[in-house]
Design a protein around this motif. Structure first.
Motif, PDB file in Angstrom:
ATOM      1  N   LEU A   1       4.340   1.624  -0.750  1.00 38.04           N
ATOM      2  CA  LEU A   1       3.647   1.043  -1.802  1.00 38.04           C
ATOM      3  C   LEU A   1       2.268   0.824  -1.514  1.00 38.04           C
ATOM      4  O   LEU A   1       1.545   0.263  -2.234  1.00 38.04           O
ATOM      5  N   LEU A   2       1.806   1.174  -0.382  1.00 34.25           N
ATOM      6  CA  LEU A   2       0.563   0.974   0.194  1.00 34.25           C
ATOM      7  C   LEU A   2       0.169  -0.425   0.170  1.00 34.25           C
ATOM      8  O   LEU A   2      -1.222  -0.654  -0.363  1.00 34.25           O
ATOM      9  N   TRP A   3       0.993  -1.296   0.725  1.00 31.23           N
ATOM     10  CA  TRP A   3       0.867  -2.715   0.315  1.00 31.23           C
ATOM     11  C   TRP A   3      -0.228  -3.171   1.145  1.00 31.23           C
ATOM     12  O   TRP A   3      -0.004  -3.281   2.269  1.00 31.23           O
ATOM     13  N   GLY A   4      -1.287  -3.974   0.706  1.00 31.28           N
ATOM     14  CA  GLY A   4      -2.401  -4.223   1.650  1.00 31.28           C
ATOM     15  C   GLY A   4      -3.359  -3.363   1.893  1.00 31.28           C
ATOM     16  O   GLY A   4      -4.193  -3.636   2.759  1.00 31.28           O
ATOM     17  N   LEU A   5      -3.086  -2.222   1.455  1.00 30.60           N
ATOM     18  CA  LEU A   5      -4.276  -0.981   2.016  1.00 30.60           C
ATOM     19  C   LEU A   5      -5.425  -1.103   1.594  1.00 30.60           C
ATOM     20  O   LEU A   5      -5.794  -1.562   0.203  1.00 30.60           O
TER      21      LEU A   5
END
Length: 297
Positions: free
Chosen positions: A288-292
């Motif tokens: 989810l590309l979390w924090g990217l």
């Protein structure tokens, strides 16, 4: 020494992944693994390549032997959800090889098949129990014996641009009358799926909660709400067409508005195989590309 045995389930896939499926069967033959393949999937495989003819077939969940180590799902997350209907309450764990796009549930990459299966056969994995939702109708049997969902149960408007009203009662007390395009009731597993795209929160598996997320509510003050997994939710739908759509993971039915729904936690859990390199938070960051932050790349 008794042979190891597994079951394989899948659906039609793109021909580009055939080499990986061939690699899988070569691995299983080399390891002398007894393989049960779902009959419909086997018919599809025979059209793709020279599929082994010494495999055993099963036709439904009742045919699955109790002594198989696990069920291997070949496909994407949708195939994993469909595989839940194969194991039901048997306690047989599920592992998934990802031939799809996201691969949130089907976590084994198609280039890592041999390494992943070596780890599983060596016992180098953990079992993660996932709660399942169950839905029943007030005047009819819904989805036959497949009335459960690992991800979510959702109510949609049917054949109209007008919103529907969903009167929701939680444990006998009125929760809210939602005026919206629909309503999602999601498990922690499903909290990263449709519910998330509609503004719902991410819930860590094992939290003992479900989330109710409205779809495009008319009242913007109506927000998603997290409820205890011990709760019982009853829904009564009002619609101009006197019909609505009910989905249960990948299954859907059109129902009359006089059919009320009762939703609660199912009396069993689904067990997912998770390898040491596969953690919930690493999956959030990777898938989810979390924090990217693109400024750092």
């Amino acid at each position: 020494m008794q042979r190891k045995s597994i079951a394989i389930y899948g659906r039609a896939f793109n021909s580009s992944v055939v080499p990986y499926v061939q690699q899988l069967f070569s691995y299983l033959k080399e390891k002398d693994v007894l393989t049960y393949i779902h009959s419909d999937f086997y018919d599809f495989l025979k059209l793709q390549f020279d599929c082994p003819d010494d495999c055993l077939l099963y036709y439904n969940h009742q045919d699955l032997p109790n002594d198989i180590l696990f069920l291997l799902s070949l496909g994407g997350d949708g195939t994993m959800l469909s595989a839940v209907s194969q194991v039901r309450d048997s306690g047989i764990p599920i592992a998934g090889i990802n031939f799809g796009r996201l691969g949130f549930l089907a976590s084994i990459h198609k280039t890592q098949i041999s390494q992943a299966l070596d780890a599983i056969f060596n016992g180098e994995y953990t079992l993660q129990a996932r709660d399942v939702l169950q839905v029943n109708g007030s005047d009819r049997k819904i989805f036959g014996q497949d009335n459960f969902a690992l991800n979510d149960i959702t109510v949609f408007r049917h054949d109209t641009s007008s919103m529907i009203t969903i009167n929701a009662t939680l444990n006998g007390e009125l929760l809210n009358s939602y005026w919206a395009d629909g309503l999602i009731i999601a498990t922690p597993t499903g909290s990263t799926a449709y519910s998330l795209s509609c503004g719902g929160p991410i819930i860590m598996p094992g939290s003992g909660n479900f989330v109710i997320t409205p779809i495009s509510p008319h009242n913007l003050n109506v927000r998603p709400i997290i409820i205890s997994a011990e709760s019982e939710l009853e829904l009564e739908i009002e619609s101009r067409t006197d019909k609505y759509i009910l989905s249960c993971d990948s299954k859907s039915e059109t129902l009359d508005t006089h059919t009320k729904l009762s939703i609660r936690r199912a009396p069993f859990r689904i067990h997912l195989i998770r390898l040491a390199s596969d953690s919930f938070f690493s999956t959030l960051r990777e898938k989810l590309l979390w924090g990217l932050d693109v400024r750092n790349y």
